[in-house]
Design an enzyme around this catalytic site. Sequence first.
Site, PDB file in Angstrom:
ATOM      1  N   HIS A  85       0.737  -1.108  -0.037  1.00 13.21           N
ATOM      2  CA  HIS A  85       0.067   0.030  -0.010  1.00 13.21           C
ATOM      3  C   HIS A  85       1.045   1.259   0.005  1.00 13.21           C
ATOM      4  O   HIS A  85       1.945   1.292   0.339  1.00 13.21           O
ATOM      5  CB  HIS A  85      -1.092   0.077   1.157  1.00 13.21           C
ATOM      6  CG  HIS A  85      -2.010  -0.916   1.035  1.00 13.21           C
ATOM      7  ND1 HIS A  85      -2.937  -1.080   2.225  1.00 13.21           N
ATOM      8  CD2 HIS A  85      -2.380  -1.902   0.176  1.00 13.21           C
ATOM      9  CE1 HIS A  85      -3.728  -2.243   1.695  1.00 13.21           C
ATOM     10  NE2 HIS A  85      -3.264  -2.537   0.649  1.00 13.21           N
ATOM     11  N   GLU A  87       0.786   3.962   1.845  1.00 12.19           N
ATOM     12  CA  GLU A  87       1.093   4.293   3.257  1.00 12.19           C
ATOM     13  C   GLU A  87       2.234   3.481   3.641  1.00 12.19           C
ATOM     14  O   GLU A  87       3.251   3.987   4.084  1.00 12.19           O
ATOM     15  CB  GLU A  87      -0.183   4.273   4.150  1.00 12.19           C
ATOM     16  CG  GLU A  87      -1.257   4.773   3.937  1.00 12.19           C
ATOM     17  CD  GLU A  87      -2.177   4.106   3.128  1.00 12.19           C
ATOM     18  OE1 GLU A  87      -1.814   3.443   1.909  1.00 12.19           O
ATOM     19  OE2 GLU A  87      -3.336   3.747   3.567  1.00 12.19           O
ATOM     20  N   CYS A 122      -6.299   1.135   5.071  1.00 11.57           N
ATOM     21  CA  CYS A 122      -6.913  -0.004   5.596  1.00 11.57           C
ATOM     22  C   CYS A 122      -6.469  -0.230   7.266  1.00 11.57           C
ATOM     23  O   CYS A 122      -5.493   0.405   7.673  1.00 11.57           O
ATOM     24  CB  CYS A 122      -6.580  -1.422   4.929  1.00 11.57           C
ATOM     25  SG  CYS A 122      -4.743  -1.528   5.016  1.00 11.57           S
ATOM     26  N   CYS A 125      -2.767  -0.686   7.379  1.00 13.26           N
ATOM     27  CA  CYS A 125      -2.044   0.611   7.346  1.00 13.26           C
ATOM     28  C   CYS A 125      -2.201   1.470   8.453  1.00 13.26           C
ATOM     29  O   CYS A 125      -1.443   2.139   8.827  1.00 13.26           O
ATOM     30  CB  CYS A 125      -2.280   1.389   6.168  1.00 13.26           C
ATOM     31  SG  CYS A 125      -1.780   0.503   4.467  1.00 13.26           S
TER      32      CYS A 125
END
Length: 160
Positions: A85, A87, A122, A125
């Site tokens: 991801h 992040e 999410c 993250c």
Amino acid sequence: MVGPEGTKRISKTDTYLNVAEAFAYRSTCIKRKYGAVIVKDDVVISTGYNGSPRGYDNCCDIGECPRIKLGMHQGEGYGLCRAIHAEQNALLNCSREQTIGADLYLAGINPDDNSVHRAKPCPICSRLIIQAGIKNVYLRVGAKAGEYEVVPAQDLVWHL
């Protein structure tokens, strides 16, 4: 991207969200493109976008997404996802010392029409953001100036 009105400058927040959006366009994900920017004391510390680990095939390269293929939605089937991801990539590119007290800016894009997707980290993250000592997370929620939410990292949903 948020642009200025006449000769006025856009806000710092919209500027950093524009940077996150620009990185989202580098994403290799065909389900949802995300970009993240970490900023501390008005200095960009790190950036990231979602995509497979360096040197590995991306979904855009192989032409399919396992989550799309199985009809999964946001929050489902991350174990099947090939991507790291945005992040996570931004956090991997700097030290915790740099992230303590910093802010993270997150923008999401729908690949089909390049419209803004309401950004939301999410739970995985969110845990990493909290652990990194990030203070606030700025989430782009619309395409216009000021269309963002600020969430203190401690208030992120990190478990279900």
